[in-house]
Design an enzyme around this catalytic site. Sequence first.
Site, PDB file in Angstrom:
ATOM      1  N   HIS A 134       0.856  -1.189   0.000  1.00 36.88           N
ATOM      2  CA  HIS A 134       0.000   0.000   0.000  1.00 36.88           C
ATOM      3  C   HIS A 134       0.893   1.241   0.000  1.00 36.88           C
ATOM      4  O   HIS A 134       0.922   2.014   0.954  1.00 36.88           O
ATOM      5  CB  HIS A 134      -0.940  -0.010   1.210  1.00 36.88           C
ATOM      6  N   GLU A 183      -4.419  -0.269  -5.347  1.00 32.42           N
ATOM      7  CA  GLU A 183      -4.570   0.824  -6.306  1.00 32.42           C
ATOM      8  C   GLU A 183      -3.324   1.042  -7.164  1.00 32.42           C
ATOM      9  O   GLU A 183      -2.590   2.022  -6.996  1.00 32.42           O
ATOM     10  CB  GLU A 183      -4.950   2.119  -5.584  1.00 32.42           C
ATOM     11  N   ASN A 204     -11.922  -0.363  -5.023  1.00 34.95           N
ATOM     12  CA  ASN A 204     -12.046   0.776  -4.112  1.00 34.95           C
ATOM     13  C   ASN A 204     -12.866   1.849  -4.811  1.00 34.95           C
ATOM     14  O   ASN A 204     -12.518   2.260  -5.924  1.00 34.95           O
ATOM     15  CB  ASN A 204     -10.670   1.346  -3.758  1.00 34.95           C
ATOM     16  N   TYR A 226     -15.044   5.636  -4.328  1.00 34.45           N
ATOM     17  CA  TYR A 226     -15.389   6.798  -3.514  1.00 34.45           C
ATOM     18  C   TYR A 226     -16.403   7.712  -4.201  1.00 34.45           C
ATOM     19  O   TYR A 226     -17.273   8.267  -3.551  1.00 34.45           O
ATOM     20  CB  TYR A 226     -14.129   7.611  -3.190  1.00 34.45           C
TER      21      TYR A 226
END
Length: 468
Positions: A120, A165, A306, A308
């Site tokens: 990460h 990501e 992921n 948002y």
Amino acid sequence: MAFPKDFIFSAATASYQIEGGWNADGKGENIWDRLTHNHPELIDGRSNGDIACDSYHKYKEDVALLKDIGFDMYRFSINWARILPTGDITSINEVGIQYYKKLIDELLNNNIQPMVSIYHWDLPQKLQDMGGWLNPLIVDYFEDYADVLFKHLGDKVKWWITLNEPLSVILGYTGYNFAPQLNLDSPAAFIIAHNLLKAHGRVFRLYEEKYKPRQQGKMSISLNWLHCVPKTDSNEDKEAANRAMLFIYGWFAHPIYTKTGDYPEIMRQTIDANSKKEGRNRSRLPTFTSDEIKAIKGSFDFFAVNHYSSMFCSPASDTDSYPLNFFKDSKVKQEIDPRLPAAASEWIRVYPAGFRKLLIWIKNQYGDVPIFVTEHGFSDLGDLNDTGRESYHHSYLKELLRAINEDKCNVIGYTVWSLIDNFEWLEGYKKRFGIVHVDFNDPERKRTQKRSATFFKKLLKTRVLPEI
């Protein structure tokens, strides 16, 4: 509206953002240590992650919060330089391994499943000095690192994320607000993506062949970007939005989730042609070998995403600029609708329908693959009475349920970003994503549950979406 009985609710954090202990017990330097120490002027408040939430020492408090709220799972990441201080297996740090063993045992003793992200964004600085993700040898180093984790932690970890990501990893090399803060041109983005995909495929096959028969874990890669929605109902805007999705999600998902493997055909044709027009001797988009395609294709047990917010798309004109130079081949103009409600982070606009559309798009593109939402969150300025966050999660979970029940999307889990307030990269500690407040002025880093934590307590107790 009730969630399926076996649906998994999770909360997430990342190592650099919460652990602290930046040089404790033999940990090596990583790219975020280097950036925040050498260029504090780039960070809001000149802050850093040296102490952060001090989860290196207070991990039991974090686990107690997870248990009290009722989560089934905790997604956290391993700090590569805490395990391998130089990034290389010639220097294994046993104290670092013991830290993660203790965290995993604490989770399991409280009936909380760990989901471990192998990477990460906190690359050991020694590897960055060698070129980082631009160096094709990074694939070997990443495989060696993952092998250490599987060997020491794999018997108790049943859920793995190889890379969080990959697109955000690229942003650190192409002028965006992530370490190592380089400002390279478009070819670098495609080289890095190529290496990231090869690293993911290599580690998946390593686990599949060497560890999975005994450890029986599941593995994926967490993909991200704002979902691309047509700006209008015109065919041109619909085509632009789908093209953007192929250039953003398809860039990483097609090589993994399609039956043929490799990059989307529209990317190959467009970038090859544009590279030729630019007078290059080779395409900016690298080519996989047949063995690499074979290794990457099918390297998943679920689709990790992921999400948002969403972005609105239309065809780009020749005069439109691209904030990210490697998107220019798509010829898509991406815009945030300023009329939508905003989080403290300007790029997060509340558009719940986009979440459902993304889940449908994944199903339509890649079949009935199990989908695990590995991050979803809302930023504010630290309010304990965080009604905006509560409303955001409520409205998006409502759309998730519609995707499950009406669209038959095979969504198996949902992860709140984040469990606790943390170091939010260049934005420091100003913008907060946690459902638990952390007092960064208190040496003890006192944790206080917010209103949104109470919302999740109700949800996780009944498995029925509560009214607000």
